[in-house]
Write a protein that holds these residues in place. Structure first.
Motif, mmCIF file in Angstrom:
data_model
loop_
_atom_site.group_PDB
_atom_site.id
_atom_site.type_symbol
_atom_site.label_atom_id
_atom_site.label_comp_id
_atom_site.label_asym_id
_atom_site.label_seq_id
_atom_site.Cartn_x
_atom_site.Cartn_y
_atom_site.Cartn_z
ATOM 1 N N SER A 112 9.875 -7.866 39.448
ATOM 2 C CA SER A 112 10.524 -6.746 40.132
ATOM 3 C C SER A 112 11.404 -5.968 39.165
ATOM 4 C CB SER A 112 11.342 -7.271 41.314
ATOM 5 O OG SER A 112 10.498 -7.846 42.268
ATOM 6 N N HIS A 141 -0.807 -2.015 49.435
ATOM 7 C CA HIS A 141 -1.413 -3.338 49.351
ATOM 8 C C HIS A 141 -1.284 -3.828 47.915
ATOM 9 C CE1 HIS A 141 -4.813 -6.222 49.206
ATOM 10 N NE2 HIS A 141 -4.380 -6.499 50.409
ATOM 11 N N VAL A 142 -0.731 -5.010 47.725
ATOM 12 C CA VAL A 142 -0.486 -5.537 46.394
ATOM 13 C C VAL A 142 -1.555 -6.560 46.035
ATOM 14 C CG1 VAL A 142 1.168 -6.708 44.893
ATOM 15 C CG2 VAL A 142 1.987 -5.191 46.702
ATOM 16 N N ASN A 154 8.026 -2.052 49.828
ATOM 17 C CA ASN A 154 7.095 -2.505 50.873
ATOM 18 C C ASN A 154 6.029 -1.469 51.203
ATOM 19 O OD1 ASN A 154 8.350 -5.069 51.256
ATOM 20 N ND2 ASN A 154 9.985 -4.024 52.368
ATOM 21 N N PHE A 176 5.717 -2.131 45.542
ATOM 22 C CA PHE A 176 5.854 -3.318 46.391
ATOM 23 C C PHE A 176 7.320 -3.638 46.690
ATOM 24 C CE2 PHE A 176 5.485 -5.086 42.062
ATOM 25 C CZ PHE A 176 6.621 -5.887 42.001
ATOM 26 N N ARG A 195 9.294 -0.589 41.839
ATOM 27 C CA ARG A 195 7.837 -0.610 41.975
ATOM 28 C C ARG A 195 7.469 -0.415 43.443
ATOM 29 N NH1 ARG A 195 5.302 -2.266 37.437
ATOM 30 N NH2 ARG A 195 6.684 -3.027 35.795
ATOM 31 N N GLY A 224 -1.225 -1.902 43.119
ATOM 32 C CA GLY A 224 0.059 -1.905 43.809
ATOM 33 C C GLY A 224 1.285 -2.124 42.946
ATOM 34 N N SER A 248 0.435 -9.788 41.209
ATOM 35 C CA SER A 248 1.847 -10.165 41.244
ATOM 36 C C SER A 248 2.526 -9.642 39.972
ATOM 37 C CB SER A 248 2.004 -11.672 41.371
ATOM 38 O OG SER A 248 1.620 -12.319 40.202
ATOM 39 N N ASN A 274 -4.048 3.619 46.404
ATOM 40 C CA ASN A 274 -3.892 2.217 46.770
ATOM 41 C C ASN A 274 -4.597 1.874 48.085
ATOM 42 O OD1 ASN A 274 -1.856 0.120 48.349
ATOM 43 N ND2 ASN A 274 -2.273 -0.443 46.212
#
Length: 176
Positions: A93, A86-87, A83, A80, A78, A140, A90, A13
């Motif tokens: 969740s 880099h995502v 945190n 993201f 996941r 991401g 979109s 990533n």
């Protein structure tokens, strides 16, 4: 194991967000590869390989169903959601393990490998399916172990469909 999963994720990533053209290409692979596989199935269906298209469709359906069952009993956040990284893409969740995109594409690709007439297509499709997996890590939304889990699901799916090939031929005759 979790440490290794995070380490591999961060390594893959870490390339995202630095080269707009590469980001764009990886987003295309991460998002649209399953649609290409659907197109390939239609191509086979309308080209004289209806049985192979159906067997690959059965394998893909089983692969996604197995993912659904796994998701009912096991939740893995996941990247993201933690945190990390880099995502670029979109995503809901929901549970990351295993990847539906990769289970779907590799179930089809691996099924192609079991037939003499689609072996070359199966090799190319397997590469595309794996690239889809790398792109989903790059973007991401998945961990490397999610992709490894999808590979196992795909192998399981084609094994089951291959073992049921004879009875499924009767279903194929009915559909065709």
């Amino acid at each position: 194991m979790q440490h290794l999963n995070k380490l591999w994720y961060l390594n893959i990533n870490s390339f995202s967000g630095h080269a707009p053209l590469l980001d764009f290409m990886m987003l295309i692979f991460a998002t649209y590869t399953p649609y290409l596989f659907i197109f390939i199935l239609f191509y086979l269906w309308f080209g004289k390989s209806k049985d192979i298209a159906l067997f690959a469709g059965y394998a893909a359906t089983l692969g996604v169903f197995v993912n659904l069952v796994i998701g009912l009993f096991y939740f893995h956040p996941r990247p993201f959601m933690e945190n990390l990284g880099h995502v670029l893409l979109s995503h809901n969740s929901d549970s990351s393990f295993p990847s539906d995109h990769v289970s779907f594409t590799l179930s089809i690709a691996f099924m192609f490998l079991t037939f003499k007439t689609t072996k070359t297509l199966g090799i190319m499709a397997s590469i595309l399916g794996l690239l889809c997996g790398v792109a989903r890590i790059y973007s991401g939304v998945h961990w490397p172990f999610d992709i490894l889990g999808s590979i196992i699901v795909a192998i399981f799916s084609i094994f089951v469909i291959y073992k049921l090939k004879t009875p499924l031929l009767k279903l194929n005759r009915f559909i065709i």
